[in-house]
Design an enzyme around this catalytic site. Structure first.
Site, PDB file in Angstrom:
ATOM      1  N   THR A  96      46.610 -34.807  17.918  1.00  0.00           N
ATOM      2  CA  THR A  96      46.910 -36.185  18.294  1.00  0.00           C
ATOM      3  C   THR A  96      46.056 -37.177  17.499  1.00  0.00           C
ATOM      4  OG1 THR A  96      47.412 -35.413  20.514  1.00  0.00           O
ATOM      5  CG2 THR A  96      47.054 -37.765  20.256  1.00  0.00           C
ATOM      6  N   VAL A  97      44.744 -36.989  17.532  1.00  0.00           N
ATOM      7  CA  VAL A  97      43.879 -37.964  16.862  1.00  0.00           C
ATOM      8  C   VAL A  97      44.012 -37.845  15.339  1.00  0.00           C
ATOM      9  CG1 VAL A  97      41.544 -38.856  16.620  1.00  0.00           C
ATOM     10  CG2 VAL A  97      42.281 -37.927  18.815  1.00  0.00           C
ATOM     11  N   GLY A  98      44.088 -36.609  14.835  1.00  0.00           N
ATOM     12  CA  GLY A  98      44.196 -36.415  13.383  1.00  0.00           C
ATOM     13  C   GLY A  98      45.439 -37.079  12.808  1.00  0.00           C
ATOM     14  N   SER A  99      46.579 -36.899  13.483  1.00  0.00           N
ATOM     15  CA  SER A  99      47.797 -37.543  12.968  1.00  0.00           C
ATOM     16  C   SER A  99      47.688 -39.057  13.137  1.00  0.00           C
ATOM     17  CB  SER A  99      49.039 -36.997  13.664  1.00  0.00           C
ATOM     18  OG  SER A  99      48.952 -37.207  15.062  1.00  0.00           O
ATOM     19  N   GLU A 159      45.800 -33.897  32.189  1.00  0.00           N
ATOM     20  CA  GLU A 159      46.082 -32.577  31.623  1.00  0.00           C
ATOM     21  C   GLU A 159      46.602 -31.648  32.720  1.00  0.00           C
ATOM     22  OE1 GLU A 159      44.717 -31.525  28.394  1.00  0.00           O
ATOM     23  OE2 GLU A 159      43.754 -33.437  27.902  1.00  0.00           O
ATOM     24  N   LEU A 172      39.961 -32.921   9.460  1.00  0.00           N
ATOM     25  CA  LEU A 172      39.948 -31.578  10.064  1.00  0.00           C
ATOM     26  C   LEU A 172      40.695 -31.618  11.391  1.00  0.00           C
ATOM     27  CD1 LEU A 172      36.187 -30.569   9.526  1.00  0.00           C
ATOM     28  CD2 LEU A 172      38.059 -30.712   7.859  1.00  0.00           C
ATOM     29  N   GLY A 203      36.935 -44.236  23.458  1.00  0.00           N
ATOM     30  CA  GLY A 203      38.123 -44.287  22.602  1.00  0.00           C
ATOM     31  C   GLY A 203      38.063 -45.443  21.622  1.00  0.00           C
ATOM     32  N   LYS A 259      29.979 -38.275  27.993  1.00  0.00           N
ATOM     33  CA  LYS A 259      29.969 -39.609  27.377  1.00  0.00           C
ATOM     34  C   LYS A 259      28.723 -40.399  27.776  1.00  0.00           C
ATOM     35  CE  LYS A 259      35.019 -39.834  26.912  1.00  0.00           C
ATOM     36  NZ  LYS A 259      36.268 -40.276  27.585  1.00  0.00           N
TER      37      LYS A 259
END
Lengths: 403, 403
Positions: free
Chosen positions: A11-14, A185, A7, A129, A200
């Site tokens: 960045t993380v999905g790819s 950012e 879903l 991470g 976290k």
């Protein structure tokens, strides 16, 4: 072969797709079965990209496809992520996520739903991470009662503080550079105000103590008030200034806090520089341990997500026990926590030193420039410090310390 | 309630009993069931000690008692530990061990027997004492192909090298002090010659690459030849000297070695001092990670053993997948591995510098005292270095380097 759905193709999905492609065979060997992405849910299309043939826009296709056994949620944000994850778990699908906002707010509930449906909800990538910390805490440090967890949990702020210390630059200048390099950012508030680290440590504290720790209850102070001058004193004191997220137990009291701290060279986190993250854990049997690595980034984060997927393949029909009671853990008042304090005062030691010593007792003075001086107190409760500091004229800054 | 038996009531065995007593309730909560010691096997009796009522001398009592589901082997040494462990696994009992000699020599075989009998053979404490490394490697770093593992895996040698560096003392003097403090054995060979670290890296390499790595095949060099003078040069170079155990993959070749190494301040192991251990892991997706903590000691080691017991209780009827193929992995010839080399030569740079530069090409000289000098080479294969070094008269010492 196990089919999964991803879903979000950000960045993380790819990264997840890339990790599964690059290490496809070795992952299959370790999981016991090949793992293949059947769908990627994203609002966008990616014409020309090989992923396009897997892109769908309707989540119901995933929910209704019994072949999809695992859902990877890497969209970020609370909604619609939370709804999607609940639906997946209730449909008997395992979930792996990197979404700290989701886990901090709804972790206990999602863990319970997963148990009810005999699937697993895993979230290694939500803290640190690529650093393995959630699974070590849940599966390796189980013989211990956790006395303390203290982490450098945000790479952006650690990069900024490291650069300020090394290059003698002001906060604003370093932040601008970090933004240019993509380490911060454009709207850096979530990082520099400590909100990211706060979520976290809320997750880690919940797991360490088995009860829901609400991140809203955690005193959180960012790095925006730290100046070049503070680092001048830090250098004289031989300490580092780090944004630490910490939780600790003292008797029945549990404290949690995010705040800049001065730490000495013998602290395991002293040398954690730049964008690296590290988490220090003290167990009552194990003593001190530390976990260090890349706290963010496409492939490190994706590596942690895929490792969760591998564990889920290995535990396809078993819910792995995890204690996260939704009953809230009431944190102790941080005014009762004890630290040393570094204080900067306008004026000179010759003028004000006697007053400082009379009020604070045993202190170490640090002579400095520009019409001000610094001193370091003994260990004392926060509320005691506040009372005493209010009696001193011209207090410019205070930084908590553990050295 | 789960009943366990402990084989050996030495340092680690009594630690296991202490951990289970001290944290009995929190461990029960995490395991899902209380864990109680039913028997302790030891040749000795312990009159007056509460453990005495559990002491037995006949292993068959444990083997034949179906109530005992988990056997903790903390006797050390290959025999009778190996026979006992095999018998336990074949009787359908899970085993947790801290015995690196057993695991390095028989790990693949014992893992296979455990799978055959649908039980688990766990050995977290065999490497890195209390540091979680085996389970992170097997359950957290599964999305990665492991490019390198490098560890400070022996606390005795790290203590000796740290003290030599800090206090400018000779090896023999520090070793004597370490023996007095109980940090080194009376017969220190297993530590100072690197044999202990060698078995540990053999275990990690086997798990990283999934095939049996025989510790006998690993080139092993201890710390006995390191002198005070080497540390004088190290200080000038800004490097630390550490006994590193390492394995790495380069294409199809796997290298493994135990050897003193010079490492720079930016190496994550640079600051690992005294009796602490740490293990650096590089994954092809994750990048760099490090695990740090107490590599030995009664309670840290026992904490790791008990954490294995908790995992076994949670997986009472499931064998957790673990790839350790008994087929041997043939290590590449270490003469083909590349490092920098630090070299000490008798004489002076003015006399021999030109010769050194002609033979080695680009080197950095380090001027020193007492009729000798040092230089550091570029990265080169070990065999190339050997050929070149043979052409230089008066080579006194060489230490590999990674800085």
């Amino acid at each position: 072969m196990v089919k999964i759905a991803v879903l979000g193709y950000g960045t993380v999905g790819s990264g997840v797709v890339e990790v599964l492609n690059t290490n496809h065979d070795s992952i299959a060997k370790k999981a016991g079965e090949a793992i293949d992405v059947k769908y990627v849910l994203d609002l966008r299309d990616f014409p020309g990209d090989p992923i396009q043939e897997k892109i769908i826009h309707d989540y119901n296709i995933i929910l209704n496809d019994d072949e999809v056994r695992i859902v990877v949620e890497v969209m970020g944000g609370e909604e619609p992520a939370c709804t999607f994850v609940k639906q997946a778990l209730m449909a008997g699908k395992h979930v792996a996520t990197s979404n700290k906002a989701l886990v901090a707010s709804h972790g206990a509930e999602l863990v319970a739903i997963a148990r009810e449906h005999n699937v697993n909800f895993m979230f290694e990538a939500s803290v640190g991470g690529g650093i393995p910390i959630i699974r070590p805490l849940l599966a390796s440090l189980t013989a211990d009662e956790i006395e303390e967890i203290t982490g450098i949990l945000n790479g952006t702020t650690n990069y900024v503080l490291t650069k300020m210390g090394e290059d003698g630059l002001e906060y604003e200048d370093v932040l601008k550079k970090a933004q240019e390099k993509g380490y911060a950012e454009r709207n850096p508030a979530a990082d520099v105000e400590g909100y990211d680290a706060c979520r976290k440590i809320a997750i880690l504290a919940s797991l360490a103590y088995g009860h829901q720790v609400d991140y809203e209850d955690i005193y959180t102070e960012g790095i925006t008030k730290i100046t070049e001058k503070d680092f001048l004193y830090a250098k004289k004191l031989g300490v580092a200034i780090k944004l630490l997220a910490t939780c600790s137990r003292s008797g029945e009291k549990v404290f949690a806090m995010v705040s800049p701290m001065m730490i000495g060279q013998d602290h395991p986190l002293y040398n954690v520089s730049g964008v690296f993250n590290a988490i220090f854990v003290r167990g009552n049997m194990l003593g001190d341990a530390m976990f260090y690595g890349r706290g963010a980034g496409k492939l490190p984060t994706a590596s942690a997500v895929v490792a969760d997927v591998v564990e889920e393949v290995r535990h396809m029909n078993t819910n792995i026990r995890l204690t996260w009671n939704p009953e809230k853990l009431h944190l102790a008042d941080m005014k009762e926590a004890s630290h040393r304090f570094f204080v900067r005062v306008s004026g000179s030691v010759s003028d004000k030193g006697e007053q400082v010593s009379r009020i604070f007792g045993n202190v170490s003075f640090v002579q400095a420039v520009d019409g001000e001086f610094g001193f370091v107190t003994e260990n004392m409760e926060e509320k005691v410090f506040d009372e005493k500091a209010a009696q001193i004229d011209g207090v410019l800054m205070r930084i908590r310390g553990n050295f």
